[in-house]
Write an enzyme that holds these catalytic residues in place. Structure first.
Site, PDB file in Angstrom:
ATOM      1  N   CYS A 116     -33.687  40.362 -44.503  1.00  0.00           N
ATOM      2  CA  CYS A 116     -32.382  39.982 -45.083  1.00  0.00           C
ATOM      3  C   CYS A 116     -31.416  41.160 -45.168  1.00  0.00           C
ATOM      4  O   CYS A 116     -30.211  40.965 -45.279  1.00  0.00           O
ATOM      5  CB  CYS A 116     -32.584  39.378 -46.471  1.00  0.00           C
ATOM      6  N   HIS A 254     -25.852  39.166 -50.206  1.00  0.00           N
ATOM      7  CA  HIS A 254     -26.806  38.338 -49.471  1.00  0.00           C
ATOM      8  C   HIS A 254     -26.936  37.012 -50.213  1.00  0.00           C
ATOM      9  O   HIS A 254     -27.092  36.983 -51.439  1.00  0.00           O
ATOM     10  CB  HIS A 254     -28.136  39.077 -49.406  1.00  0.00           C
ATOM     11  N   ASN A 284     -30.409  30.342 -47.496  1.00  0.00           N
ATOM     12  CA  ASN A 284     -30.615  31.754 -47.159  1.00  0.00           C
ATOM     13  C   ASN A 284     -30.842  31.849 -45.642  1.00  0.00           C
ATOM     14  O   ASN A 284     -31.829  31.311 -45.137  1.00  0.00           O
ATOM     15  CB  ASN A 284     -31.832  32.264 -47.942  1.00  0.00           C
TER      16      ASN A 284
END
Ligand code: UT7
Length: 329
Positions: A116, A254, A284
């Protein structure tokens, strides 16, 4: 970062696959509810790549859109970096496939694996090439097909993830968004916190591994939750301290879990108008998450009120890794 020339964001683009997987769809797959997913994560739906659609396909479209917004052609690109943990193949790199699909010159192209945090790592790397004069325009892509490593029998992780791609051009010529500092970190002691156990050299993909579903992502969600909040707070505080003379314009975090973003927001004492959030629509998307959020915010005019102000992107994820990019808009 110190010395050398300047680097900034010259253009951006993103691509989301058409298929939508809603929370109500999940109610038919695992024992869950729209209410649980919405209150625990803020996610309402996510996008899923079509059969046969790979990370390089999505990354190429995002890159074409970024080139268009930058007023550049594939011929202008000097280097390609692709942040992904879901490459088309273990090798060759997805960056090489995108180089080919875009029709670029025989330039350098490589993948970068920081989960990520990958887009932060990649912009950080790109800015070094640009600032030291080795490249004028670097294509930075964050692209993931997480649906291919998601275990749809595990309700604790499956509901979180989606597919998509985003891209920026890091350039020595830019109108806005000078990269004024970057920060990257790792702590491999936490390598098992988020992991795809099988398919690499440690545990090849055997029939036994597949029957244990080890080709899919395993996630210790609660541990990540605490790590993510504290790292997001720390990264933004560091950027604000480094650039104490610049007023905060926007934070592009994020898109991990709305509760994580809101906990960090409260600890930082900032308001919602200083945050870019799109997790409700895409979940996500790992390395693509900030790339997509940044491009959507830019196209929605969210940066128009940020002239001269600080824009902080920050991410945290498997590795463990974390990192940030600070821009002066
Ligand atoms: O980008 C890096 C990767 N991202 C992450 O790692 C995400 C970070 N973590 C999170 O977002 C959250 O920890 C989760 C969303 C994964 C889980 O939320 P939580 O509030 O930490 O829930 P929990 O794991 O503490 O589970 C609470 C309960 C459990 O039931 P019991 O033991 O209390 O009876 C779970 O079994 O919720 C249950 N549960 C679910 N229930 C309905 C877990 N997943 C689900 C679900 N639907 N999808």
């Amino acid at each position: 970062m110190s010395g050398g020339g300047h680097a900034g964001i010259r253009g951006s683009g993103c691509y989301l696959p058409e298929r939508i997987l809603s929370n109500h769809d999940f109610e038919k797959i695992v024992d869950t509810s729209d209410e649980w997913i919405t209150t625990r994560t803020g996610i309402k739906e996510r996008r899923i790549a079509a059969p046969g659609q790979a990370t390089s396909d999505m990354g190429t479209i995002a890159a074409q859109r970024a080139l268009e917004s930058a007023g550049l052609t594939p011929n202008d690109i000097d280097l390609i970096l692709v942040a992904t943990v879901t490459p088309d193949y273990p090798f060759p790199s997805t960056a090489c496939l995108i180089q080919h699909k875009l029709g670029c010159r025989e330039i350098g192209a490589f993948d970068l694996s920081a989960a990520c945090s990958g887009f932060m790592y990649a912009i950080s790397t790109a800015s070094q090439f640009v600032r030291n004069g080795a490249a004028k325009n670097v294509l930075v892509v964050g692209a993931e097909t997480l649906s291919r490593v998601t275990d749809y029998s595990d309700r604790g992780s499956a509901i979180l993830f989606g597919d998509g791609a985003g891209a920026v051009i890091v350039s020595n010529e830019f109108a806005h968004g000078e990269i004024v500092s970057t920060e990257i970190h790792s702590d491999g002691a936490g390598f098992e916190t988020i992991i795809v156990p099988a398919g690499g050299s440690a545990k090849p993909l055997t029939a036994e591994a597949i029957s244990a579903r080890e080709q899919y992502m395993k996630l210790r969600g609660r541990e990540v939750f605490k790590f993510a909040v504290s790292r997001m707070v720390e990264l933004v505080e560091h950027a604000l301290a480094r650039h104490a003379d610049i007023e905060l314009g926007l934070v592009v975090p994020h898109q991990v879990n709305l509760r994580i973003i809101e906990s960090a927001r409260d600890r930082l004492g900032i308001t919602d108008d200083k945050l870019v959030v799109n997790i409700e629509r895409y979940g996500n998307t790992s390395a693509a998450s900030i790339a997509i959020a940044f491009d959507e915010a830019r196209r929605a005019g969210r940066f128009d009120a940020c002239a001269g102000k600080l824009v902080v992107m920050c991410a945290f994820g498997a590795g463990l890794t974390w990192g940030s990019v600070a821009l002066r808009w």
